[in-house]
Design an enzyme around this catalytic site. Structure first.
Site, PDB file in Angstrom:
ATOM      1  CB  THR A 126      -8.202  81.777-108.075  1.00  0.00           C
ATOM      2  OG1 THR A 126      -6.901  82.428-108.059  1.00  0.00           O
ATOM      3  CG2 THR A 126      -8.177  80.314-107.523  1.00  0.00           C
ATOM      4  CD  GLU A 127     -12.984  79.792-113.502  1.00  0.00           C
ATOM      5  OE1 GLU A 127     -12.946  78.692-113.714  1.00  0.00           O
ATOM      6  OE2 GLU A 127     -13.019  80.862-114.244  1.00  0.00           O
ATOM      7  CG  ASP A 240       4.573  90.561-114.591  1.00  0.00           C
ATOM      8  OD1 ASP A 240       4.766  89.464-113.931  1.00  0.00           O
ATOM      9  OD2 ASP A 240       4.881  90.864-115.781  1.00  0.00           O
ATOM     10  CB  ILE A 337      13.037  86.149 -80.401  1.00  0.00           C
ATOM     11  CG1 ILE A 337      14.129  85.688 -81.088  1.00  0.00           C
ATOM     12  CG2 ILE A 337      13.462  87.509 -79.515  1.00  0.00           C
ATOM     13  CD1 ILE A 337      14.820  86.730 -82.141  1.00  0.00           C
ATOM     14  N   GLY A 339       9.499  83.572 -77.013  1.00  0.00           N
ATOM     15  CA  GLY A 339       8.975  82.516 -76.133  1.00  0.00           C
ATOM     16  C   GLY A 339       7.661  82.277 -76.329  1.00  0.00           C
ATOM     17  CD  GLU A 363      -1.612  90.028-106.359  1.00  0.00           C
ATOM     18  OE1 GLU A 363      -0.964  90.331-107.169  1.00  0.00           O
ATOM     19  OE2 GLU A 363      -2.528  90.934-106.121  1.00  0.00           O
ATOM     20  N   GLY A 364       0.155  84.003-107.025  1.00  0.00           N
ATOM     21  CA  GLY A 364       1.130  83.162-107.679  1.00  0.00           C
ATOM     22  C   GLY A 364       1.977  82.578-106.222  1.00  0.00           C
ATOM     23  CD  GLU A 367       5.734  76.071-104.045  1.00  0.00           C
ATOM     24  OE1 GLU A 367       4.867  76.757-104.173  1.00  0.00           O
ATOM     25  OE2 GLU A 367       6.413  75.804-102.882  1.00  0.00           O
TER      26      GLU A 367
HETATM   27  C1  LIG Z   1      -6.523  84.609 -98.656  1.00  0.00           C
HETATM   28  C2  LIG Z   1      -6.346  84.567-100.294  1.00  0.00           C
HETATM   29  C3  LIG Z   1      -6.669  85.405-101.125  1.00  0.00           C
HETATM   30  C4  LIG Z   1      -6.646  85.181-102.548  1.00  0.00           C
HETATM   31  N1  LIG Z   1      -7.193  86.315-103.325  1.00  0.00           N
HETATM   32  C5  LIG Z   1      -7.160  86.059-104.588  1.00  0.00           C
HETATM   33  C6  LIG Z   1      -7.792  87.082-105.503  1.00  0.00           C
HETATM   34  O1  LIG Z   1      -8.203  88.070-104.998  1.00  0.00           O
HETATM   35  N2  LIG Z   1      -8.009  86.844-106.774  1.00  0.00           N
HETATM   36  C7  LIG Z   1      -7.515  85.657-107.349  1.00  0.00           C
HETATM   37  O2  LIG Z   1      -7.723  85.479-108.652  1.00  0.00           O
HETATM   38  N3  LIG Z   1      -6.924  84.524-106.553  1.00  0.00           N
HETATM   39  C8  LIG Z   1      -6.731  84.768-105.259  1.00  0.00           C
HETATM   40  N4  LIG Z   1      -6.159  83.991-104.629  1.00  0.00           N
HETATM   41  C9  LIG Z   1      -5.880  82.715-104.973  1.00  0.00           C
HETATM   42  C10 LIG Z   1      -4.535  82.199-105.248  1.00  0.00           C
HETATM   43  O3  LIG Z   1      -3.780  83.065-105.938  1.00  0.00           O
HETATM   44  C11 LIG Z   1      -4.189  80.912-105.439  1.00  0.00           C
HETATM   45  O4  LIG Z   1      -4.583  80.239-104.243  1.00  0.00           O
HETATM   46  C12 LIG Z   1      -2.881  80.316-105.869  1.00  0.00           C
HETATM   47  O5  LIG Z   1      -2.564  81.079-107.090  1.00  0.00           O
HETATM   48  C13 LIG Z   1      -2.455  78.839-105.772  1.00  0.00           C
HETATM   49  O6  LIG Z   1      -3.727  78.266-106.487  1.00  0.00           O
HETATM   50  P1  LIG Z   1      -4.246  77.273-105.705  1.00  0.00           P
HETATM   51  O7  LIG Z   1      -4.820  77.785-104.420  1.00  0.00           O
HETATM   52  O8  LIG Z   1      -5.239  76.502-106.818  1.00  0.00           O
HETATM   53  O9  LIG Z   1      -3.168  75.965-105.583  1.00  0.00           O
HETATM   54  P2  LIG Z   1      -2.681  75.019-106.519  1.00  0.00           P
HETATM   55  O10 LIG Z   1      -2.646  75.718-108.043  1.00  0.00           O
HETATM   56  O11 LIG Z   1      -3.580  73.822-106.675  1.00  0.00           O
HETATM   57  O12 LIG Z   1      -1.172  74.632-106.229  1.00  0.00           O
HETATM   58  C14 LIG Z   1      -1.061  73.651-105.180  1.00  0.00           C
HETATM   59  C15 LIG Z   1       0.309  73.392-104.825  1.00  0.00           C
HETATM   60  O13 LIG Z   1       0.978  72.684-106.009  1.00  0.00           O
HETATM   61  C16 LIG Z   1       1.865  73.680-106.461  1.00  0.00           C
HETATM   62  N5  LIG Z   1       2.221  73.653-107.994  1.00  0.00           N
HETATM   63  C17 LIG Z   1       1.093  73.841-108.666  1.00  0.00           C
HETATM   64  N6  LIG Z   1       1.474  73.941-110.060  1.00  0.00           N
HETATM   65  C18 LIG Z   1       2.781  73.859-110.051  1.00  0.00           C
HETATM   66  C19 LIG Z   1       3.920  73.816-110.843  1.00  0.00           C
HETATM   67  N7  LIG Z   1       3.642  73.778-112.373  1.00  0.00           N
HETATM   68  N8  LIG Z   1       5.240  73.414-110.496  1.00  0.00           N
HETATM   69  C20 LIG Z   1       5.291  73.462-109.218  1.00  0.00           C
HETATM   70  N9  LIG Z   1       4.447  73.572-108.116  1.00  0.00           N
HETATM   71  C21 LIG Z   1       3.270  73.733-108.556  1.00  0.00           C
HETATM   72  C22 LIG Z   1       1.694  75.139-105.878  1.00  0.00           C
HETATM   73  O14 LIG Z   1       2.695  75.842-105.542  1.00  0.00           O
HETATM   74  C23 LIG Z   1       1.273  74.858-104.450  1.00  0.00           C
HETATM   75  O15 LIG Z   1       2.036  74.589-103.665  1.00  0.00           O
HETATM   76  C24 LIG Z   1      -6.227  83.887-103.140  1.00  0.00           C
HETATM   77  C25 LIG Z   1      -5.960  82.916-102.353  1.00  0.00           C
HETATM   78  C26 LIG Z   1      -5.819  83.227-100.900  1.00  0.00           C
HETATM   79  C27 LIG Z   1      -5.524  82.024 -99.888  1.00  0.00           C
END
Ligand SMILES: Cc1cc2nc3c(=O)[nH]c(=O)nc-3n(C[C@H](O)[C@H](O)[C@H](O)COP(=O)(O)OP(=O)(O)OC[C@H]3O[C@@H](n4cnc5c(N)ncnc54)[C@H](O)[C@@H]3O)c2cc1C
Length: 382
Positions: A126-127, A240, A337, A339, A363-364, A367
């Site tokens: 993630t970036e 996966d 439950i 309270g 990890e996804g 959605e």
């Molecule tokens: C505590 C924590 C630990 C993490 N650890 C890691 C890690 O170790 N390594 C790593 O690589 N990442 C990590 N992540 C990142 C995490 O995997 C991402 O936050 C996640 O994949 C969602 O990406 P985003 O936050 O950019 O949200 P976005 O992709 O911007 O999504 C925002 C919203 O839009 C929805 N959305 C986006 N695209 C679609 C679509 N095509 N159809 C329907 N809905 C959509 C999403 O479901 C979400 O509700 C971590 C995140 C958290 C919060």
């Protein structure tokens, strides 16, 4: 079809449960409050081989099957969701791809220390501009003689503050013009590797989530997993596997909330009766128990599929989607439950709620899980 655990799997459950209650139980609340990683707990986890749950004995691992793996994460998360997170990320998306795609040299260099917990690992894709859209990453590795020079940044890195080696997703460019996406092993002591800010999170607080910066980090080609162009495939397959562990984490948190709720409902008296005698409460318990059981079946089925099938994307996405969503519902039901007492930090219920929420994000998201499931069933994999 056999729904019984093997004797070995039962032994794993009993021993990990006893360990979690004895060792992690006394720490879980304070490490959450202070958002600190417990090296004391990490050392104790080494003693039960929890850092190398599925690594072969040859590298010092416990070499357990995937159902035992899920049970281990479930039991640890039943007591401390943040520890469950750190362990599942280390084992599944950190260690697993090295075992599956690593060269013998990479396995020798990394897996012994990963199995012992001396080196904690993880997976960073993630970036700032690439979350759900995993193909949108902007980190760039440019070929330079026998190395690649890596630049870019990552966010939300689980284990980021404590990891010694991480699988990093990056775009790459070769001298011959070839471009693509690679999975590379980046080590903490490499020059130009910088750990960014530690996130202040709602839940799983004792896992140190950080950002990372790569400033001209020189990566030897020996640190590339598979071929350069395998990166995206490696990431998707690895996720996966990872999702089974996250689902097991969600399951463990939900199980804890259910158990507390049953005990509380039997003991709490209102209107001169235990609140469990009110149908409004007992039916809620029935729903929670059914949801937890259904999640467990999906998690163990996905774990079994991992051991028996080449691809198990649908099973893995289904268990993650369902377990994450019911963990949120079941923990909130538990709070209701309990309270007002459930809302206070004296009890662990509010921690369960906070820890459960993120299981349907990382990890996804849920959605994205539905996207994977729908693509699979529309292709005929029903
Ligand atoms: C505590 C924590 C630990 C993490 N650890 C890691 C890690 O170790 N390594 C790593 O690589 N990442 C990590 N992540 C990142 C995490 O995997 C991402 O936050 C996640 O994949 C969602 O990406 P985003 O936050 O950019 O949200 P976005 O992709 O911007 O999504 C925002 C919203 O839009 C929805 N959305 C986006 N695209 C679609 C679509 N095509 N159809 C329907 N809905 C959509 C999403 O479901 C979400 O509700 C971590 C995140 C958290 C919060």
């Amino acid at each position: 079809m056999n729904f019984e655990l093997t004797e070995k799997q039962k032994l794993v459950r009993n021993s990990v449960r006893a360990f979690s209650e004895d060792v992690l139980g006394p720490l879980a609340s304070s490490v959450d409050r202070d958002a600190i990683f417990s090296w004391e707990a990490a050392n104790e986890l080494s003693k039960i081989n929890a850092w190398g749950i599925q690594l072969p004995e040859k590298y010092g691992g416990a070499d357990l099957d995937s159902i035992s793996y899920a049970i281990t994460i479930e039991e640890i998360s039943r007591v401390c969701g943040a520890t469950g997170l750190g362990l599942t990320v280390h084992n599944s998306v950190g260690a697993y791809p090295i075992l599956k795609w690593g060269t013998e040299d990479q396995k020798e260099r990394f897996l012994y220390d990963i199995a012992s917990g001396k080196k904690i690992t993880g997976f960073t894709w993630t970036e700032p501009n690439a979350g759900s859209d995993a193909a949108g990453i902007e980190c760039m590795a440019i070929e330079d003689e026998n190395d690649y020079i890596l630049n870019g940044s990552k966010i939300f890195v689980t284990n980021g503050g404590v990891a010694s080696v991480l699988l990093v997703g990056t775009k790459y460019k070769k001298k011959n013009g070839e471009t693509g996406m690679a999975a590379i092993l980046v080590e903490k002591d490499m020059k130009g590797y910088e750990i960014g800010k530690k996130e202040d999170k709602l839940g799983v607080r004792s896992n140190l989530t950080t950002s990372l910066y790569f400033n001209d980090v020189r990566i030897p080609k020996e640190n590339i997993l598979g071929k350069e162009s395998d990166g995206f495939k490696i990431a998707m397959h690895t996720l996966d596997v990872g999702r089974i562990g996250i689902a097991a984490q969600a399951l463990g948190i939900a199980q804890a909330a259910l158990e507390h709720s049953v005990e509380y409902a039997k003991g709490r008296v209102q209107f001169k009766k235990p609140i469990s005698s009110f149908q409004g409460v007992s039916f809620k318990l029935a729903e929670m128990a059914t949801e937890v059981d259904a999640a467990r079946l999906l998690v163990y089925r996905a774990a079994h599929a991992k051991d028996t099938k080449e691809r198990f994307s649908k099973e893995s996405a289904m268990c993650k989607y369902y377990a994450g969503d019911i963990a949120k519902k079941v923990t909130l039901d538990a709070l209701q439950i309990h309270g007002g007492y459930g809302y206070m930090k004296d009890l662990p219920i509010e921690r369960y709620v906070r820890d459960a929420i993120v299981t349907s994000i990382y990890e996804g998201t849920s959605e994205i899980m539905k996207l994977i499931i729908s693509q699979q069933i529309l292709r005929g994999n029903i």
